[in-house]
Scaffold this active site. Sequence first.
Site, short mmCIF file in Angstrom:
data_model
loop_
_atom_site.label_atom_id
_atom_site.label_comp_id
_atom_site.label_asym_id
_atom_site.label_seq_id
_atom_site.Cartn_x
_atom_site.Cartn_y
_atom_site.Cartn_z
CD GLU A 134 -3.01 -0.86 2.32
OE1 GLU A 134 -4.19 -1.00 2.09
OE2 GLU A 134 -2.57 -0.60 3.46
CG HIS A 262 -8.37 7.13 2.39
ND1 HIS A 262 -8.38 6.98 1.03
CD2 HIS A 262 -7.76 6.03 2.89
CE1 HIS A 262 -7.80 5.82 0.72
NE2 HIS A 262 -7.42 5.23 1.83
NE ARG A 311 -3.95 5.82 3.56
CZ ARG A 311 -4.47 4.94 4.38
NH1 ARG A 311 -4.86 5.31 5.57
NH2 ARG A 311 -4.61 3.70 4.01
CG HIS A 372 -9.10 7.16 6.46
ND1 HIS A 372 -10.16 6.27 6.40
CD2 HIS A 372 -7.98 6.40 6.39
CE1 HIS A 372 -9.69 5.03 6.32
NE2 HIS A 372 -8.37 5.09 6.32
NE ARG A 407 -4.03 5.37 9.48
CZ ARG A 407 -4.76 4.46 8.82
NH1 ARG A 407 -4.73 3.20 9.19
NH2 ARG A 407 -5.54 4.81 7.85
C1 LIG Z 1 -13.28 2.54 6.18
C2 LIG Z 1 -12.02 2.34 6.98
C3 LIG Z 1 -10.99 1.58 6.47
C4 LIG Z 1 -9.82 1.37 7.20
N1 LIG Z 1 -8.86 0.54 6.70
C5 LIG Z 1 -7.78 0.25 7.48
C6 LIG Z 1 -6.83 -0.72 7.07
O1 LIG Z 1 -6.96 -1.33 6.01
N2 LIG Z 1 -5.79 -0.97 7.89
C7 LIG Z 1 -5.60 -0.32 9.08
O2 LIG Z 1 -4.63 -0.59 9.79
N3 LIG Z 1 -6.50 0.59 9.49
C8 LIG Z 1 -7.58 0.88 8.74
N4 LIG Z 1 -8.49 1.79 9.18
C9 LIG Z 1 -8.31 2.40 10.49
C10 LIG Z 1 -8.61 1.36 11.55
O3 LIG Z 1 -9.73 0.62 11.15
C11 LIG Z 1 -8.89 2.02 12.89
O4 LIG Z 1 -7.92 2.98 13.19
C12 LIG Z 1 -8.89 0.95 13.97
O5 LIG Z 1 -9.78 -0.08 13.63
C13 LIG Z 1 -9.29 1.58 15.29
O6 LIG Z 1 -9.49 0.56 16.20
P1 LIG Z 1 -9.95 0.93 17.66
O7 LIG Z 1 -10.12 -0.34 18.39
O8 LIG Z 1 -9.04 1.94 18.21
O9 LIG Z 1 -11.34 1.68 17.46
P2 LIG Z 1 -12.75 1.18 16.80
O10 LIG Z 1 -12.60 -0.05 16.02
O11 LIG Z 1 -13.31 2.36 16.12
O12 LIG Z 1 -13.58 0.86 18.08
C14 LIG Z 1 -13.99 1.87 18.96
C15 LIG Z 1 -15.00 1.28 19.92
O13 LIG Z 1 -15.30 2.20 20.96
C16 LIG Z 1 -16.71 2.25 21.13
N5 LIG Z 1 -17.03 3.56 21.72
C17 LIG Z 1 -16.83 4.79 21.19
N6 LIG Z 1 -17.25 5.74 22.06
C18 LIG Z 1 -17.72 5.09 23.16
C19 LIG Z 1 -18.31 5.50 24.38
N7 LIG Z 1 -18.52 6.80 24.66
N8 LIG Z 1 -18.69 4.56 25.26
C20 LIG Z 1 -18.52 3.24 25.01
N9 LIG Z 1 -17.97 2.79 23.86
C21 LIG Z 1 -17.58 3.70 22.96
C22 LIG Z 1 -17.25 2.04 19.74
O14 LIG Z 1 -18.61 1.70 19.76
C23 LIG Z 1 -16.32 0.94 19.26
O15 LIG Z 1 -16.74 -0.30 19.78
C24 LIG Z 1 -9.67 2.00 8.46
C25 LIG Z 1 -10.70 2.77 8.98
C26 LIG Z 1 -11.87 2.95 8.26
C27 LIG Z 1 -12.97 3.77 8.84
#
Ligand SMILES: Cc1cc2nc3c(=O)[nH]c(=O)nc-3n(C[C@H](O)[C@H](O)[C@H](O)COP(=O)(O)OP(=O)(O)OC[C@H]3O[C@@H](n4cnc5c(N)ncnc54)[C@H](O)[C@@H]3O)c2cc1C
Length: 590
Positions: A134, A262, A311, A372, A407
């Site tokens: 990528e 993005h 990016r 993004h 990132r």
């Molecule tokens: C469309 C898209 C494509 C992507 N593609 C990639 C990729 O190919 N590779 C890569 O490395 N990254 C990618 N990313 C980025 C990556 O997906 C995220 O940075 C990563 O998944 C974040 O993980 P996380 O566990 O920190 O948060 P999340 O997976 O966003 O989880 C956050 C959690 O917190 C909960 N939450 C939020 N606020 C509260 C609250 N007040 N009280 C209780 N719960 C709460 C939510 O409901 C959720 O369960 C992509 C992101 C998107 C949107």
Amino acid sequence: MTPGTPTLRIPARLTAPDPGWVMSADVIVVGSGIAGLTAALRLRQRVDRVLLVTKTVLSEGSTEWAQGGIAAALDPEDSADEHLGDTLVAGAGVCDEEAVRILVSEGPARVRELVGLGALFDRGPDGEISLTREGGHGRDRIAHAGGDATGKEISRALIAALRAALIAVKEDPGIEVIEHALVVDLLQDRDSRVCGVTLHVIGEGQNDGVGAALARAVVLATGGIGQVYSSTTNPSVATGDGVAAALRAGAVVADLEFVQFHPTVLWLGEGASGQQPLLSEAMRGEGAFLVDRDGVRFMAGVHELADLAPRDIVAKAIVARMARTGADHVYLDARHLGREFLEKRFPSILARCRELGFDPVSELLPVAPAQHYASGGVHTDLVGRSTLAGLYACGEVSNTGVHGANRLASNSLLEGLVFAHRIADDITSRLSAGELTSADPVVVGADSTLVAGDERTAVQRAMTLGAGAVRSAESLAQAAKSLQAIADSAPGVTADPDSWETSNLLHVGQLLTAVATLRKETRGGHVRSDFTVRDDAHWLGHIQAVREADGSITTSFHPVTPHGPVRVHSPVTAHRPVTAHRPVTRSDAS
Ligand SMILES: Cc1cc2nc3c(=O)[nH]c(=O)nc-3n(C[C@H](O)[C@H](O)[C@H](O)COP(=O)(O)OP(=O)(O)OC[C@H]3O[C@@H](n4cnc5c(N)ncnc54)[C@H](O)[C@@H]3O)c2cc1C
């Protein structure tokens, strides 16, 4: 500060009913993306009582939307050093090299553990995990699943492991999960140590409405801030709740101005808002390329990696091309990749495009940049500890320093995995050493506020126009003014999930605007039209922000050189940028 200019003030908490019930655990994990689930699963193996709470259902979050994959030097020809080098380049000079070294050297083992847990990555004919490339990566090192459904598969595997643990401990409720539980604020003892959360649960029986959950440590894993903007790839739960709650509680928040837009988000017409479909970078990794409305490829002269440049470079080039051609989008051309390949490699993207009336096999796809990823967030050390005792942050909500100003593609899932392990291990050893004890929460003053849920669009509009992909002093001042007007219109608002989320969007937006105003240069995800070049002489470092006891925000500049002087700025004003270059001492800050 100009006389009469209001100082930016962030309240200590959001207005909410007094907790009607109390529960307790050893550790509370907030959020069920890759970060929260990994932390909870590992903690469960070593800690007696883990409570995992999540805003809607377990699978909801950015993790399940991740398409491209997860980066790790799994190929014997590849190395952690090369991954480190690519990450540092993308981070535009302000990555924390030690944090990146941890990410890239511990990453491969963590990905293999994910495989051990049941995550099914795509494999080649030799049975090895297939790796693709990528933007910004000098080698093929992105492991993917289901073609372009990596996040869905990782989320499925982690949730399956959690459910198995829940069944296994039926008789011994060592891990408890509460869905539809929105954390409103952090609870602190009289020494500001975090000792729990207030949360709103849509449940039944005892744990319904607002309650308090107490614990010896809290892990924020609440994901990103995408909904601060009108158009984003992030799902609706990404309202910056964790960053806002930590800021209100007095934790240091850093690098918030570095927002990744993005480059290739499907453009659905003027006025399209909320979560927009992403066309993964992996499409360009496989050979798709960008053209303008006249069919001209424009990335070749911009960067040596052309369409696979980092990016921020691609997003900036698209914005410049749109301005030059007077169009509001450019196009991604994937037609030459052919039906068979596209349908096999990118099944979800193809299905979504076709659903929306575009066929990547035969048509150019209109694309434009959209929010993004947040590189900044709750500042942590190398084991995920925030600056507040008892509070950890993990995943997108955190600022570990691995992403710097931008990132590198597919490094964020990896960050969630690697640092969740470190956090779980740190909490475990501190609990056994008796370092994290339980404490009684205190309510500090009546400094609370709320803005109405129907102000959400106004916040998003102000941020998109003023603090979006390209910013200037003028646009940022306008954003700050509009946000302050929204903050001033607050009295009499009913406390409910919509007003809590909108207030969080406002607080994150206000701080982001303030720090973006301070940074007078262009670097990574922070693009200024009035300071168009990177200025290492003045800005090679991080802006940290902290809420003071009176609600004002103090910012300080931390050069990347390990022992450089820290510059502390005056409290941030709402309408006018503080002069950031003049070093002031903490006692100067008024
Ligand atoms: C469309 C898209 C494509 C992507 N593609 C990639 C990729 O190919 N590779 C890569 O490395 N990254 C990618 N990313 C980025 C990556 O997906 C995220 O940075 C990563 O998944 C974040 O993980 P996380 O566990 O920190 O948060 P999340 O997976 O966003 O989880 C956050 C959690 O917190 C909960 N939450 C939020 N606020 C509260 C609250 N007040 N009280 C209780 N719960 C709460 C939510 O409901 C959720 O369960 C992509 C992101 C998107 C949107």
